[in-house]
Design an enzyme around this catalytic site. Structure first.
Site, short mmCIF file in Angstrom:
data_model
loop_
_atom_site.label_atom_id
_atom_site.label_comp_id
_atom_site.label_asym_id
_atom_site.label_seq_id
_atom_site.Cartn_x
_atom_site.Cartn_y
_atom_site.Cartn_z
N LYS A 5 3.08 11.62 -7.46
CA LYS A 5 4.23 11.50 -6.54
C LYS A 5 5.45 12.25 -7.08
O LYS A 5 6.44 12.41 -6.38
CB LYS A 5 4.58 10.02 -6.34
CG LYS A 5 3.50 9.25 -5.59
CD LYS A 5 3.97 7.87 -5.25
CE LYS A 5 2.85 6.91 -4.96
NZ LYS A 5 2.18 7.14 -3.70
N GLN B 154 7.91 5.20 -6.51
CA GLN B 154 8.68 5.96 -5.51
C GLN B 154 10.06 6.35 -6.03
O GLN B 154 10.84 6.98 -5.31
CB GLN B 154 8.85 5.13 -4.22
CG GLN B 154 7.54 4.84 -3.51
CD GLN B 154 6.91 6.07 -2.86
OE1 GLN B 154 7.55 7.09 -2.65
NE2 GLN B 154 5.62 5.96 -2.53
N CYS C 227 0.17 0.22 2.71
CA CYS C 227 -0.19 -0.70 1.60
C CYS C 227 0.93 -1.71 1.34
O CYS C 227 1.23 -2.03 0.18
CB CYS C 227 -0.54 0.04 0.33
SG CYS C 227 -1.92 1.16 0.52
N1 C6P Z 1 2.15 4.57 -2.35
C1 C6P Z 1 2.37 5.61 -0.19
O1 C6P Z 1 2.02 6.38 0.70
P1 C6P Z 1 -0.98 4.95 -7.02
O2 C6P Z 1 -1.91 4.91 -5.87
O3 C6P Z 1 -1.47 4.10 -8.18
O4 C6P Z 1 -0.60 6.33 -7.44
O5 C6P Z 1 0.39 4.31 -6.52
C2 C6P Z 1 0.42 3.04 -5.94
C3 C6P Z 1 1.81 2.70 -5.50
C4 C6P Z 1 2.49 1.70 -6.17
N2 C6P Z 1 3.75 1.39 -5.85
C5 C6P Z 1 4.41 2.02 -4.87
C6 C6P Z 1 5.82 1.64 -4.57
C7 C6P Z 1 3.77 3.01 -4.14
O6 C6P Z 1 4.42 3.62 -3.17
C8 C6P Z 1 2.43 3.36 -4.45
C9 C6P Z 1 1.68 4.38 -3.65
C10 C6P Z 1 1.62 5.59 -1.49
O7 C6P Z 1 3.35 4.88 -0.06
C11 C6P Z 1 0.15 5.47 -1.25
S1 C6P Z 1 -0.30 3.92 -0.57
#
Ligand code: C6P
Length: 417
Positions: free
Chosen positions: A237, A214, A375
């Site tokens: 992201k 993030q 999550c």
């Molecule tokens: N958060 C959210 O809506 P991936 O899925 O591997 O690209 O990222 C996982 C992930 C790991 N750390 C942080 C701090 C995150 O925010 C995320 C993904 C999204 O907040 C989807 S749950």
């Protein structure tokens, strides 16, 4: 729409948000009969034409498998792919492309590290995470803890959503082997003081991993200045394609870690008697990689590099300020996460309304937000809520869109709370 340009300071040029929005074709559509207001950037951000074109051009003109070296297209694909790795290296200011591992995303990057550090861990060792981690930075450590007898210990957060730094200091001890912490919380928007945390960990020889998922949409981290051992992020992201992410790791640690997956590309020589591993970074890249996606991520980084970073940060903070100012206009609305240092993300609840109803009703107005536990169940438990509604902004959002969100929330509150 009016008021699209956000002034910075008297001396700095404003970000031309109107022009920037033209770079993101998806933003100019109608959803449910209303102009789309996309405020779910924390889940996944939209892609500029520069990224779409780079991937399209790659497939039209260069596609083949990489590192096979047998023909011209293979050479073109390899040089585009490795060029993207160099772009990521530059973005992070890593010392070498040997330290840039392609992964599927943040989740896979953290799993790779947790798995790779397993041989270093033994019963009673401690892995420090924080109460505000995404499951991606909790569960891989729990899995490795189960295998090794290590323990996963959370650093508590304050009600405002900042790390309890006194607790952090008192949790550090000779059993602490790993510190794995989010640069920015996906729920709270809190920017953690990672430089100070890493510094403390380093004094004790603790290995550090930063979950930058993030952070990279808002900041450009310098891994050498931070001196973290690992930094993980996802392309999608930060305005790049899905299906690819990055693990930065210090080469001496990556050298020592066992491979994560076996197969083609990650080997030097295979025989039934003995197989040896390829050099970095390929040792961790089994199988045909996400080539077009790497090219797309390189284009996203170049696109971000073409923007005025300072103006972008100022524009984003103006969005957050406007959102905070408007909270009082919605009776019963409460922000979860009021840290002093925040990216433009607001998680909130409204008395009498379920977060998922807020999401559905906003969607009917063309406004996309995320609802649920994000999550981050341990953090939801801390705040005693099953979930929140979350609006997460990007530099292409406008003050007008922030106002549309709050106008819609006022209406929803009046009609349904
Ligand atoms: N958060 C959210 O809506 P991936 O899925 O591997 O690209 O990222 C996982 C992930 C790991 N750390 C942080 C701090 C995150 O925010 C995320 C993904 C999204 O907040 C989807 S749950």
């Amino acid at each position: 729409m009016t008021d699209l340009s956000v002034a910075n300071t008297a001396n700095q040029p404003a970000l031309d948000v109107e022009a920037i929005r033209r770079d993101f074709p998806i933003l100019s559509q109608q959803v449910n009969g209303k102009p789309l207001v996309y405020l779910d950037n924390g889940a996944s951000a939209q892609k500029p034409v520069a990224v779409l074109d780079a991937m399209d051009r790659y497939y039209r003109e260069m596609h083949s498998n990489v590192h096979r070296g047998a023909h011209t297209l293979g050479d073109r694909a390899t040089s585009a792919f490795e060029g993207a790795r160099e772009t990521v290296r530059g973005f992070l200011n890593a010392a070498s492309t040997r330290e840039i591992i392609w992964t599927r995303g943040t989740t896979e990057a953290i799993n790779l590290v947790a798995n790779g550090l397993a041989p270093r861990l033994q019963s009673g060792d401690e892995i420090l995470v924080t109460q505000m981690e995404h499951h991606a930075n909790i569960v891989p450590w729990q899995m490795v803890a189960e295998r090794t007898g290590a323990k996963v210990i959370p650093i508590p957060v304050t009600p405002a959503g900042e790390l309890e730094l006194d607790s952090f200091h008192s949790l550090l001890n000779e059993r602490t082997k790993v510190l794995a912490v989010a640069h920015v919380s996906n729920v709270l928007g809190t920017v953690n003081p990672i430089a100070a945390l890493i510094n403390e960990a380093k004094k004790r020889g603790i290995i550090t991993l930063v979950d930058g998922a993030q952070a990279v949409p808002h900041y450009q981290p310098d891994v050498q200045a931070l001196d973290c051992d690992f930094y993980a992020f996802s392309s999608h992201k930060m305005f790049g394609p899905t299906g690819i992410g990055v693990l930065y790791g210090k080469s001496h640690l990556l050298e020592e870690m066992p491979p994560y997956q076996g197969g083609g590309e990650m080997i030097e020589r295979v025989s039934f008697e003995r197989t040896t591993w390829n050099t970095l970074p390929y040792k961790f890249e089994a199988g045909t990689p996400a080539i077009a996606e790497a090219v797309g991520l390189g284009a996203a980084i170049d696109y971000l590099g073409s923007l005025d970073r300072k103006a972008m940060e100022a524009a984003e903070s103006a969005l957050l300020i406007r959102a905070n100012d408007l909270v009082e206009s919605v009776p019963g609305m409460e922000i979860i996460g009021t840290a002093t240092d925040k990216v433009p993300v607001i998680s909130f609840k409204i008395a009498g309304l379920h977060p998922s109803d807020i999401g559905t009703l906003l969607d009917q107005q063309g406004i996309a937000i995320r609802t649920g536990h994000h999550c981050a169940m341990p953090l939801m438990d801390f705040y005693g809520v099953p979930g929140t509604a979350r609006a997460s902004f990007a530099f292409y959002n406008t003050l007008n869109e922030v106002e549309q969100l709050f106008t819609a929330l006022q209406k929803i509150q009046r009609l349904f709370a």
